[in-house]
Design an enzyme around this catalytic site. Sequence first.
Site, short mmCIF file in Angstrom:
data_model
loop_
_atom_site.label_atom_id
_atom_site.label_comp_id
_atom_site.label_asym_id
_atom_site.label_seq_id
_atom_site.Cartn_x
_atom_site.Cartn_y
_atom_site.Cartn_z
N GLU A 270 -3.52 6.29 1.05
CA GLU A 270 -3.09 4.83 1.86
C GLU A 270 -4.86 4.74 2.50
OE1 GLU A 270 -0.75 2.34 4.30
OE2 GLU A 270 0.36 4.31 2.99
N LYS B 18 0.54 -1.48 0.02
CA LYS B 18 -0.39 0.15 0.27
C LYS B 18 0.91 1.30 0.16
CE LYS B 18 -2.41 -1.16 4.17
NZ LYS B 18 -2.17 -2.34 4.13
N THR B 19 1.75 0.88 1.18
CA THR B 19 2.30 2.58 1.25
C THR B 19 3.37 2.48 -0.41
OG1 THR B 19 2.93 2.23 3.77
CG2 THR B 19 4.12 3.46 2.55
#
Length: 457
Positions: A172, A128-129
Amino acid sequence: MNHPSGISIEAYLKPGVHAHLVGIGGVSMRPLGLVLQERGLRITGSDMAKSLATDELEAQGIPVAIGHRAENIQGAALVIRTAAAHDDNPEIAAARAQGIPVFERAEAWGILMRSFPNAICISGTHGKTTTTSMITQIFMEAQRDPTVMIGGTLPMLHASHRVGRGDTIIMESCEYCNSFLNFFPTVALILNIEADHLDFFKDLQDIQASFRKFAQLVPADGLILANGDDANTLEALRGLSYRTFGMGEENFVHGANFSPDWREFDVLCGGDHYAHLTLSVMGRHNAMNALAACAAAHNAGIPGDVAARALHSFTGAGRRMEFKGRYHGADIYDDYAHHPGELHALLAAARSLGYRRILCAFQPHTYSRTKALFADFVRELKTVDVAILTDIFAAREQNTVGVSSQMLADQIPGAVYCPTLPEVTAYLRAEAGPGDLVLTVGAGDIYKAGNALLETE
């Protein structure tokens, strides 16, 4: 919900209102405080310990109390809490006793999101990051002036967030405690689904059900982007309309002509050439993250050459295979990996680099995750030359499941158990040498062991 039924946080997010944030130093709480301040609210906060995050907030004019005490909420019209702050937190308890409404951070982000015509929410167990950072870099290169919330530091921003004036928010989106179900995505991107956060979810099927609900938040004129190579994701979305990305050419967005190190390849969208990428980050997993980012960029009408320039200049998010320095001829890298799937991707990339040895100092994150995925952690850590295990980072938990890092070390041939971070640093100081790759790995504070090592160089 910790406030009287029917009361919406939206009524409170107005200029001049005093909001107190419990756990304001967290990766999504800090940018939330700054965004709310930008919108004219009066913000105060508290955190367990002083940090670079709390220093930044103080520098921006937001008072931060160190330690949680009832008096910290004095004068607040509402309290917003991080997921790690439970009902027995003194500030939460005081707010409830005084009739001050308490909201979850995701509720606040969700309301903020509704003011943007384009809300791109990036979800998944892993990646995700990095993917959020890649998409941010592309939108910045395209001069879309986005507002951004990332779970890590993006070097080009020197921060984990950005307050923009464009029509897009890039967010996010974490599944833990179903927090992303408070969001209002116009584009929901799902990178992958695996068993994790089993202190909250019952099992993989429960996690898949949560991701399905997340995808169903997308309006009829929005878009679900899904990893077409991930069986768990496709099963979760069965019967829904979505567009896929992935390595396989059956995906709407897919890669072709990959170089052996996965850094260079073509991207095709709907059968047409979109971009030729030359990445500055390593590993198959980052090639997949880049495909996901291109899927979001293509949907937004951003030309492929813009995406290619942005992704070439992307050197990684903070604590994602981040080069920290050299010690006695050994290269020191730090990574946030705390799930076996993330470890697998990290260590596969590390093995491709040709170092003499890989020394992996790993700090397990939470007792529940370590217990539930014990065999998987053992399998991955067996692939390095030396695994150094330090005590489990408890985060929000107590050890009620009877698991320890010593138990992991006992199952890994040649592993070394170093209970404390100074002991990890001392071991690496004695052991690391020319040609070695030293990895400090975990979502807690294991990075401090590497930093302390470099301070003695």
